[in-house]
Design an enzyme around this catalytic site. Structure first.
Site, short mmCIF file in Angstrom:
data_model
loop_
_atom_site.label_atom_id
_atom_site.label_comp_id
_atom_site.label_asym_id
_atom_site.label_seq_id
_atom_site.Cartn_x
_atom_site.Cartn_y
_atom_site.Cartn_z
N SER A 66 0.95 -0.76 -0.39
CA SER A 66 -0.18 -0.08 -0.28
C SER A 66 1.19 1.34 -0.13
O SER A 66 2.32 1.35 -0.12
CB SER A 66 -0.02 -0.23 1.66
OG SER A 66 -0.04 0.29 2.04
N ASP A 119 6.27 -7.55 2.05
CA ASP A 119 5.29 -6.86 2.55
C ASP A 119 5.40 -8.06 3.58
O ASP A 119 4.73 -8.33 4.04
CB ASP A 119 4.16 -6.71 2.26
CG ASP A 119 3.67 -5.83 3.39
OD1 ASP A 119 3.42 -4.07 2.74
OD2 ASP A 119 3.39 -5.83 4.19
N ASP A 123 9.01 -10.72 6.62
CA ASP A 123 9.80 -9.58 7.31
C ASP A 123 11.15 -8.81 7.53
O ASP A 123 11.89 -9.36 7.94
CB ASP A 123 9.58 -10.43 8.80
CG ASP A 123 9.35 -9.65 10.19
OD1 ASP A 123 10.06 -8.21 10.08
OD2 ASP A 123 9.77 -9.42 11.55
N ASN A 147 11.76 0.71 1.44
CA ASN A 147 10.46 1.07 1.66
C ASN A 147 10.27 0.53 2.32
O ASN A 147 8.68 1.89 3.82
CB ASN A 147 9.17 1.28 -0.08
CG ASN A 147 8.22 1.86 0.61
OD1 ASN A 147 8.17 3.62 1.10
ND2 ASN A 147 7.54 1.79 1.45
N TYR A 159 11.46 8.20 15.55
CA TYR A 159 11.20 8.24 13.91
C TYR A 159 12.61 8.70 12.98
O TYR A 159 13.26 8.10 12.30
CB TYR A 159 9.99 8.63 13.67
CG TYR A 159 9.43 8.20 11.83
CD1 TYR A 159 9.62 7.68 11.85
CD2 TYR A 159 9.11 9.95 11.77
CE1 TYR A 159 9.02 7.34 9.95
CE2 TYR A 159 9.12 9.54 9.65
CZ TYR A 159 9.19 8.35 9.73
OH TYR A 159 8.70 8.62 7.65
N LYS A 163 15.46 7.48 10.82
CA LYS A 163 15.38 7.97 9.37
C LYS A 163 16.92 8.39 9.11
O LYS A 163 17.41 8.08 8.29
CB LYS A 163 14.56 8.32 9.51
CG LYS A 163 12.37 8.19 9.38
CD LYS A 163 12.74 6.90 8.00
CE LYS A 163 11.86 6.42 7.45
NZ LYS A 163 11.38 5.37 6.88
#
Length: 252
Positions: A15, A36, A62, A89, A153, A157
């Site tokens: 998605s 995914d 995973d 991603n 987060y 990143k």
């Protein structure tokens, strides 16, 4: 058809941004793997791409599990051929300030967002080095520059950005490019789960005052993936509506 017959693995692709990248690559001639943790949704997404004339398979993975990542690459090679393009991603976002975030939330964020990039990139590099060609594209976030309530987060990143630069240096002599996309506010189902007041506040801080589209990120990914683009490596491309430059005060 710049990506014609190239084999592309996109993680977290059932998605959102990952799916948009997969659809874009397939339309450009690539054979794509929708990888995914939600295997059923990955299979459904692959079926939709095939129904539109593309080549795609869905595989469950995973990205925090080394054995699972190895199986992903083995299955990809057996079904489609060696991996030419990897798009890292898969990721999660946990919005917790320093006083509230738990050990479990911290560790899970780092495991998926950062360790997942390491494991998948290592597997891809082992395949690409012998062929002296390849494209690795990491999805970071504008948030790596820092933002309220995003300690885990942003840290994860930021690690993706650093990994991109280090991998680019190490793999350049093999003809492998490694680049990074840093999206800002992108209109995805995950973002749309935010309460309206949160969305309003986020848009107030956005210089362009609007959300980006997943297709915007997909276009940028295709730029990095194109075989003709062989001299761009170790770079960060922001797809953020200007938020990497500055953020509007919430009151303006």
């Amino acid at each position: 058809m710049g990506l014609n017959e190239k084999v592309a693995v996109i993680t977290g692709a059932a998605s959102g941004i990952g799916l948009a990248v997969a659809e874009d690559f397939a339309a450009s001639g690539a054979k794509v793997v929708i990888a995914d943790i939600a295997g059923d949704r990955a299979a459904e997404a692959a079926e939709r791409i095939r129904s539109n004339g593309g080549t795609a398979i869905g595989l469950a993975v995973d990205v925090t599990d080394r054995e699972g990542v190895q199986v992903l690459f083995e299955q990809t090679e057996a079904k489609l051929g060696p991996v030419d393009i990897l798009v890292n991603n898969a990721g999660i976002s946990v919005d917790r300030g320093v006083r509230r975030i738990t050990d479990e939330e911290w560790q899970r964020t780092i495991a998926i967002n950062q360790t997942g990039v390491f494991l998948c990139s290592q597997a891809a590099a082992k395949s690409m080095i012998g062929r002296r060609t390849g494209r690795i594209i990491n999805i970071s976030s504008r948030a790596w520059l820092g933002w309220f309530g995003q300690l885990a987060y942003a840290s994860s990143k930021g690690g993706v950005v650093s990994a991109t630069r280090s991998l680019a240096i190490e793999l350049a002599k093999y003809g492998i490019t490694v680049n990074c996309l840093a999206p800002g506010l992108i209109d995805t189902p995950l973002l749309r789960r935010e309460p309206q007041e949160v969305m309003d506040r986020l848009l107030q801080a956005q210089p362009m005052g609007s959300l980006g589209a997943a297709s915007d990120v997909a276009w940028a990914a295709r730029f990095f993936a194109d075989p003709a683009n062989h001299a761009v490596t170790g770079q960060i491309l922001y797809v953020c509506g200007g938020k990497s430059l500055y953020a509007q005060p919430a009151s303006s």
